[in-house]
Design a protein around this motif. Structure first.
Motif, PDB file in Angstrom:
ATOM      1  N   ALA A 123       1.003  -0.693   0.101  1.00 10.89           N
ATOM      2  CA  ALA A 123      -0.304   0.079   0.129  1.00 10.89           C
ATOM      3  C   ALA A 123       0.464   0.804  -0.216  1.00 10.89           C
ATOM      4  N   VAL A 124       0.021   2.311  -0.765  1.00  8.52           N
ATOM      5  CA  VAL A 124       1.041   4.051  -0.804  1.00  8.52           C
ATOM      6  C   VAL A 124       0.143   4.639   0.145  1.00  8.52           C
ATOM      7  N   ARG A 125       0.125   5.340   0.788  1.00 10.16           N
ATOM      8  CA  ARG A 125      -0.255   6.220   1.600  1.00 10.16           C
ATOM      9  C   ARG A 125      -0.088   7.666   1.302  1.00 10.16           C
ATOM     10  N   ALA A 126      -0.983   8.336   1.013  1.00 10.48           N
ATOM     11  CA  ALA A 126      -0.454   9.687   0.641  1.00 10.48           C
ATOM     12  C   ALA A 126      -1.234  10.828   1.960  1.00 10.48           C
ATOM     13  N   VAL A 127      -0.490  11.598   2.924  1.00  6.19           N
ATOM     14  CA  VAL A 127      -1.545  12.525   2.841  1.00  6.19           C
ATOM     15  C   VAL A 127      -0.939  13.952   2.897  1.00  6.19           C
ATOM     16  N   SER A 128      -1.705  14.224   2.589  1.00  8.45           N
ATOM     17  CA  SER A 128      -2.100  16.444   1.744  1.00  8.45           C
ATOM     18  C   SER A 128      -3.162  16.911   2.556  1.00  8.45           C
TER      19      SER A 128
END
Length: 316
Positions: A273-278
């Protein structure tokens, strides 16, 4: 020791308890501050300051979590915990439990639990509190706490991966991933991704974000290889950094302001999984936050073909 000295000595533990219950750095810091106010305002000195403060921060965090869950029902898109770059509390005797429990994957699993189950599970499994202390903290009987723990363990076990990658393997895989990302190398990325990998972003409606999760190695590799080089064209930089104890990165704009964080879940030699928080509301504790919408407009402007210059007319 003075009250202030006793409290400051235990502050890292209190923050770590609150953060794992709440999944929010800002709310955890508020819970710790409220705990200090209760401690400072107490007319009597508790037999165990650690037990008193741990119980207080747990109760405060449970109350905050109950109201936060109502707000999360209206949250725009996927909800992720606020990224944590380093855990202030260290206990060599429980280092494995502490490291595992702060990962994004574990914190998202904890969302399956009720606030009471979550508190009991964390105090027992992660911080090693006895049932007498846990019962006092959550204001339930020891028998009730044991039942809460059984239910919590069952929920957590159902979602945990069977094998965890060691630290060195994770770091080596992450280094290769981010190198391929910088190069826009679709094939290089695809080789590092699990077949059913997911790319998910949390913008909360406050920053550009994916309309939905992207699934599959080919889809994720092509999207990342297509979008990230365009970010680099507008002078966004990538700084590898552990995020929630996992390999990850911080993206900054040309002024050094934080655009987003990214964290990788690694299992069986592949990125799962690749999780990004913007969401800027979740990044402010890390430093000044970039204007993601302005960067998005700049990227789109850079992609537009320039109008052809008409040929010059005859000289007069």
């Amino acid at each position: 020791m003075s009250k202030v000295e006793e409290f400051e000595e235990l502050r890292p533990l209190l923050f770590s308890i609150a953060y794992r219950i709440l999944g929010s750095v800002s709310e955890a810091e508020d819970a710790v501050q409220e705990t200090w106010l209760r401690f400072d305002g107490s007319a009597t000195r508790p037999v165990s300051v650690k037990a008193f403060l741990s119980a207080a921060v747990t109760r405060i965090s449970i109350d905050v979590l109950r109201s936060a869950r109502m707000r999360r029902e209206e949250y725009v898109g996927p909800w992720f915990p606020e990224p944590l770059l380093s855990d202030p509390y260290q206990d060599p005797a429980r280092s494995a439990e502490l490291a595992d429990s702060v990962s994004m994957a574990a914190l998202l699993l904890l969302e399956r639990l009720s606030p009471l189950e979550r508190a009991v599970f964390l105090l027992r499994e992660v911080f090693g509190f006895g049932f007498e202390e846990i019962a006092a903290a959550v204001e339930r009987s020891q028998a009730a706490c044991r039942q809460l723990l059984v239910r919590a363990r069952r929920h957590m076990a159902a979602g945990r991966p069977r094998f965890a990658a060691d630290r060195q393997e994770r770091q080596e895989l992450a280094a290769r991933f981010f190198e391929a990302l910088k190069d826009g190398d679709v094939d290089g990325l695809r080789q590092l991704l699990a077949a059913d990998v997911q790319l998910v972003g949390d913008g909360g409606g406050r920053a550009p974000q994916l309309a939905r999760a992207v699934t599959g190695a080919q889809n994720v590799a092509r999207l990342l290889a297509g979008v990230l080089p365009r970010l680099f064209q507008v002078e966004v930089t990538l700084e590898q950094h552990e995020v929630n104890g996992q390999p990850g990165a911080i993206f900054r704009d040309r002024e050094g302001r934080i655009l987003q964080t990214m964290v990788l879940d690694v299992l069986d030699g592949r990125i799962q999984a690749v999780r990004a928080v913007s969401n800027p509301d979740k990044l402010g504790h890390l430093g000044p936050v970039a204007d993601a919408w302005a960067l998005d407009r700049e990227m789109k402007q850079a992609r537009r073909p320039r109008p052809l210059t008409p040929p010059a007319g005859p000289a007069r």
